[in-house]
Design a protein around this motif. Structure first.
Motif: not given
Length: 313
Positions: A103-114
């Motif tokens: 979402p921004a330079d060098n910022v990673f967003r991880y999402e996990i669900r069931a």
């Protein structure tokens, strides 16, 4: 000719191009960019006019149509190879549209669900994950010191990290993993209401796995709070761990680290979220990842700023 994207564009294209087992261009295929020698990510230029990718048309239009400079030696097409801190990494996750983004330079967003394992092994163990993983071939051996610096921020959804129903419940946001299927030799664990830095080695084992020993523990940070880490890990029977959290030295001692009786590569780093499967959704951000043999101790007092992405959803 190919459509050349930067990393953020390439991750947006990967997430927004739907399902499909293979990289490529065409209905139902994910746009997994192929890494070039100049750090761009190449996909077929036909994607620009393919109606299957209308939802990401603006992202694709921001790329450049040109002849690729050449293919990076680390190139993998499925999963897509990324350059992070100028080093190749791959994505270990469920390949859903929301799994990994920048979402921004060098910022990673991880999402996990069931029920979202990264591998068949995860599925068998009842685990789930989304991680950025460095190549094990580029890992570190006995006597070498691996320096690491990064920031972790918890998203608004992370209820699984507060669960205390299982003694073995874990929530790794960084791990230095051995090549073999064993416990990580260094881990930052957000679980059971605690942030813990833990290590394992051949010095104390149960079966093939080293016993994870806590070297530092504190309460889990609140949503949106930036936590800065710097670690210096010397592998081997005469190993050493230095750790700083938010600029404060929290550990500095000689300890054995890793499965040194195996020889060869003892560990390679990976960031993201890896935990026991549960019916919660977990969102974790990692920013400004750096690692290698160069001394990063200056980052303890002067971390790279993390942009405010409130509400960190």
């Amino acid at each position: 000719m190919a459509l050349l994207l930067n990393r953020r564009q390439a991750l947006t294209a990967l997430a927004g191009s739907g399902g499909g087992a293979k990289a490529g261009v065409g209905n139902g295929h994910r746009l997994a960019g192929r890494l070039t020698t100049d750090g761009k990510y190449a996909v077929g230029e036909a994607a620009l006019t393919d109606p299957a990718y209308a939802a990401i048309a603006a992202t694709l239009a921001a790329g450049t149509v040109d002849v690729p400079a050449g293919w990076n030696a680390a190139t993998m097409t499925d999963p897509m190879t990324l350059l992070v801190d100028s080093k190749p990494m791959f994505i270990n996750g469920s390949n859903k549209a929301y799994t990994l983004s920048e979402p921004a330079d060098n910022v990673f967003r991880y999402e996990i669900r069931a029920n979202e394992p990264g591998t068949l092994t995860d599925l068998g163990l009842g685990n789930r994950r989304c991680e950025l993983v460095s190549f094990k071939e580029n890992g570190y051996t006995s006597g070498q010191t691996l320096w690491m610096s990064w920031s972790t921020v918890l998203g608004t959804q992370h209820d699984g990290m507060f669960l205390t129903d299982l003694a073995d419940r874990f929530g790794y946001v960084m791990q230095v993993h051995p090549p073999a299927s064993k416990a990580p030799c260094v881990v930052v664990n957000y679980s059971q209401n605690l942030l813990r830095i833990m290590t394992s080695s051949d010095a104390e084992k149960v079966g093939a796995d080293g016993v994870l020993k806590t070297r530092y523990s504190t309460a889990i940070p609140a949503t949106g709070v930036v936590t800065n880490f710097v670690l210096a890990i010397t592998f081997g029977s005469s190993g050493h761990l230095k750790a700083w959290v938010n600029g404060s030295s929290v550990y500095d001692a000689d300890i054995p680290i890793g499965y040194y009786t195996d020889g060869g590569i003892l560990g390679y780093p990976q960031w993201g979220v890896y935990e026991k499967n549960w019916n919660t959704t977990e969102v974790v951000y990692t920013a400004n990842i750096e690692w290698g043999t160069a001394d990063l101790s200056a980052r303890a007092a002067s971390p790279i700023a993390v942009p405010d992405l409130s509400p960190w959803a």
